[in-house]
Design an enzyme around this catalytic site. Structure first.
Site, mmCIF file in Angstrom:
data_model
loop_
_atom_site.group_PDB
_atom_site.id
_atom_site.type_symbol
_atom_site.label_atom_id
_atom_site.label_comp_id
_atom_site.label_asym_id
_atom_site.label_seq_id
_atom_site.Cartn_x
_atom_site.Cartn_y
_atom_site.Cartn_z
ATOM 1 N N ASP A 8 0.867 -1.317 0.083
ATOM 2 C CA ASP A 8 0.026 0.108 0.079
ATOM 3 C C ASP A 8 0.682 1.268 0.034
ATOM 4 O O ASP A 8 1.761 1.391 0.892
ATOM 5 C CB ASP A 8 -0.947 -0.011 1.269
ATOM 6 C CG ASP A 8 -1.939 0.951 1.287
ATOM 7 O OD1 ASP A 8 -2.995 0.934 1.231
ATOM 8 O OD2 ASP A 8 -1.458 2.275 1.163
ATOM 9 N N ASP A 114 -3.898 2.335 -5.122
ATOM 10 C CA ASP A 114 -2.455 2.422 -4.359
ATOM 11 C C ASP A 114 -2.161 1.168 -3.666
ATOM 12 O O ASP A 114 -1.388 1.178 -2.969
ATOM 13 C CB ASP A 114 -2.357 3.667 -3.460
ATOM 14 C CG ASP A 114 -2.898 3.344 -2.359
ATOM 15 O OD1 ASP A 114 -4.041 2.872 -2.257
ATOM 16 O OD2 ASP A 114 -2.228 4.003 -1.250
ATOM 17 N N GLU A 115 -3.016 0.036 -3.965
ATOM 18 C CA GLU A 115 -2.466 -1.365 -3.193
ATOM 19 C C GLU A 115 -2.883 -2.389 -3.987
ATOM 20 O O GLU A 115 -3.764 -2.463 -4.776
ATOM 21 C CB GLU A 115 -3.575 -1.067 -1.796
ATOM 22 C CG GLU A 115 -4.881 -1.362 -2.069
ATOM 23 C CD GLU A 115 -5.785 -1.638 -0.839
ATOM 24 O OE1 GLU A 115 -5.552 -2.468 -0.006
ATOM 25 O OE2 GLU A 115 -6.776 -0.830 -1.005
HETATM 26 P P1 TTP Z 1 -5.236 4.812 1.354
HETATM 27 O O1 TTP Z 1 -4.246 4.228 0.963
HETATM 28 O O2 TTP Z 1 -6.271 4.651 2.299
HETATM 29 O O3 TTP Z 1 -4.400 6.365 2.070
HETATM 30 P P2 TTP Z 1 -3.089 6.933 1.568
HETATM 31 O O4 TTP Z 1 -2.530 6.234 0.610
HETATM 32 O O5 TTP Z 1 -3.218 8.384 1.394
HETATM 33 O O6 TTP Z 1 -2.314 7.052 3.084
HETATM 34 P P3 TTP Z 1 -1.646 5.549 3.736
HETATM 35 O O7 TTP Z 1 -0.347 5.961 3.918
HETATM 36 O O8 TTP Z 1 -2.175 5.746 5.061
HETATM 37 O O9 TTP Z 1 -2.003 4.374 3.038
HETATM 38 O O10 TTP Z 1 -5.813 5.740 0.207
HETATM 39 C C1 TTP Z 1 -5.101 5.720 -1.295
HETATM 40 C C2 TTP Z 1 -5.559 7.167 -2.029
HETATM 41 O O11 TTP Z 1 -7.041 7.009 -2.070
HETATM 42 C C3 TTP Z 1 -5.337 8.420 -1.014
HETATM 43 O O12 TTP Z 1 -3.959 8.733 -1.399
HETATM 44 C C4 TTP Z 1 -6.486 9.156 -1.667
HETATM 45 C C5 TTP Z 1 -7.501 8.356 -1.856
HETATM 46 N N1 TTP Z 1 -8.424 8.183 -0.733
HETATM 47 C C6 TTP Z 1 -9.504 8.871 -1.198
HETATM 48 O O13 TTP Z 1 -9.799 9.865 -2.014
HETATM 49 N N2 TTP Z 1 -10.759 9.299 0.009
HETATM 50 C C7 TTP Z 1 -10.713 8.254 0.810
HETATM 51 O O14 TTP Z 1 -11.507 8.530 1.956
HETATM 52 C C8 TTP Z 1 -9.471 7.428 1.439
HETATM 53 C C9 TTP Z 1 -9.421 6.391 2.325
HETATM 54 C C10 TTP Z 1 -8.677 7.566 0.197
HETATM 55 MG MG MG Z 2 -2.073 4.193 1.000
#
Ligand code: TTP
Ligand code: MG
Length: 364
Positions: A8, A114-115
């Site tokens: 992720d 992103d995962e």
């Molecule tokens: P995530 O992987 O949940 O968050 P992140 O990558 O920003 O942070 P982390 O380091 O905790 O993994 O989500 C991936 C992307 O998806 C995030 O950058 C933006 C988008 N997203 C939204 O647009 N709205 C949301 O509520 C969430 C959770 C994510």
């Molecule tokens: Mg992320």
């Protein structure tokens, strides 16, 4: 022996922005809707780790993010840099990241932008799997100048929770080459975590159990399978196994889990049909453009989201009989699905609308 990885990206949208705009280096960054000097009405998509220290997270209302930034400024800390969402940029990076992962595993489930889950069983040992994960992280850092967090475990559930454990830039391995022991290791790993960390437990379920005094996974284990099923239905039975670290769900390679969507919070709640229809048309156009640029050829389902003043949110989905090939067709379908929300069919109390969104799913 089954060994599964989950990767992720860290603060994904914000990290891409920070990388693309060197002037933002080391500053708190929020990607999301326009804060409009504190009067903005949308939400935060994501915040980088510096902005998270201010208490700003995904889904925080943008007006609150603004306030927290102003508060930090008063305390002499740097103000947050607010940026709009550039999906096309993130999608491009996403494709490149997935390509890297595919080099190290022949079975990859791209679970979101992103995962991804990837099968590392071929490595033969947890030690070898860890080395592969290090290589993936290194290659992402070298090629993309971005960090990712990886979890490794005996199944998808443990891998996903593990990747979240040591963010950012983390690598967490839960498992050993002794399969019997892995069940124990998984249970020990989970027991002191808040129940919210279990995928599938959202804010509602969290609250429901909080009222019963249940906050940690080990508290939840007091319920029998039957009791959980009574509270949560069929999903209760699945949860019973999950909190014991058990999950045999396979990696799903197809793209069907993917979707393309956009939504917009209006600057004022409204029921004006010209305005709302105009906005859904514009959003449909954006979604169709992104679909056209993607590698997908078809989509099977259209989902419309409407949020009323007061935050009540409704989703309606429509599964298509025939594939849609033009932007006009998608706009037509979207408008048709929005109309009931403007009259008494879906909106008997004539509530004003705060947000509309459209998403296409079952892409292939
Ligand atoms: P995530 O992987 O949940 O968050 P992140 O990558 O920003 O942070 P982390 O380091 O905790 O993994 O989500 C991936 C992307 O998806 C995030 O950058 C933006 C988008 N997203 C939204 O647009 N709205 C949301 O509520 C969430 C959770 C994510
Ligand atoms: Mg992320």
């Amino acid at each position: 022996m089954r060994i599964i990885g989950h990767l992720d990206m860290d603060a994904f949208f914000a990290a891409v922005e920070e990388r693309n705009k060197p002037r933002l280096k080391k500053l708190p960054i929020v990607v999301g809707s326009d804060p409009a000097n504190g009067r903005g009405r949308g939400v935060v998509s994501t915040a980088n780790y510096r902005a998270r220290k201010y208490g700003i997270h995904s889904a925080t209302p943008i007006s609150i993010a603004w306030r927290l930034s102003q508060k930090a400024k008063k305390e002499g800390k740097p103000e947050v840099v607010f940026l709009g969402v550039n999906f096309a940029d993130y999608e491009k990076v996403s494709l490149e990241i997935m390509e890297i992962i595919h080099k190290y595993s022949s079975l990859v489930e791209e679970a979101s932008i992103d995962e991804a889950y990837f099968d590392l069983s071929y490595a033969g040992s947890y030690e070898a799997a860890e080395e592969i994960a290090k290589k993936i992280k290194k290659e992402i850092k070298r090629k993309e100048k971005l960090t990712a967090s990886v979890g490794i475990g005996p199944n998808k559930l443990i891998a996903k929770i593990a990747s979240d454990k040591n963010k950012p830039d983390g690598l967490t391995v839960i498992g050993s080459d002794n399969e019997e022991r892995n069940i124990k290791l998984a249970e020990i790993f989970l027991k002191d975590l808040p129940i919210r960390k279990i995928p599938g437990i959202g804010p509602k379920t969290e609250k429901l159990f909080d009222k019963l005094g249940i906050r940690l996974v080990k508290d939840l284990k007091k319920f029998s399978k039957k009791e959980l099923e009574k509270i949560l239905g069929k999903w209760g039975g699945e949860l019973y196994l999950k909190i014991r670290g058990r999950d045999d769900s396979p990696l799903v390679e197809e793209w069907t889990a993917k979707s393309i969507g956009e939504q917009e919070t209006f600057s004022e709640d409204t029921l004006d049909p010209n305005f709302t229809v105009g906005r859904i048309i514009e959003l449909s156009r954006g979604v169709f453009d992104r679909f056209k640029k993607s590698e997908f050829k078809n989509f099977g389902t259209i989902v419309i989201t409407v949020r009323f003043s007061g935050f009540e949110t409704k989703n309606r989905s429509h599964t298509l009989q025939n594939p849609i090939n033009t932007s006009d067709d998608l706009q037509f379908e979207a408008v048709k699905m929005l109309m009931p929300f403007l009259d008494k069919r879906e909106n008997p109390e004539r509530k004003k609308i705060r947000l509309v969104g459209i998403r296409i799913e079952k892409l292939n």
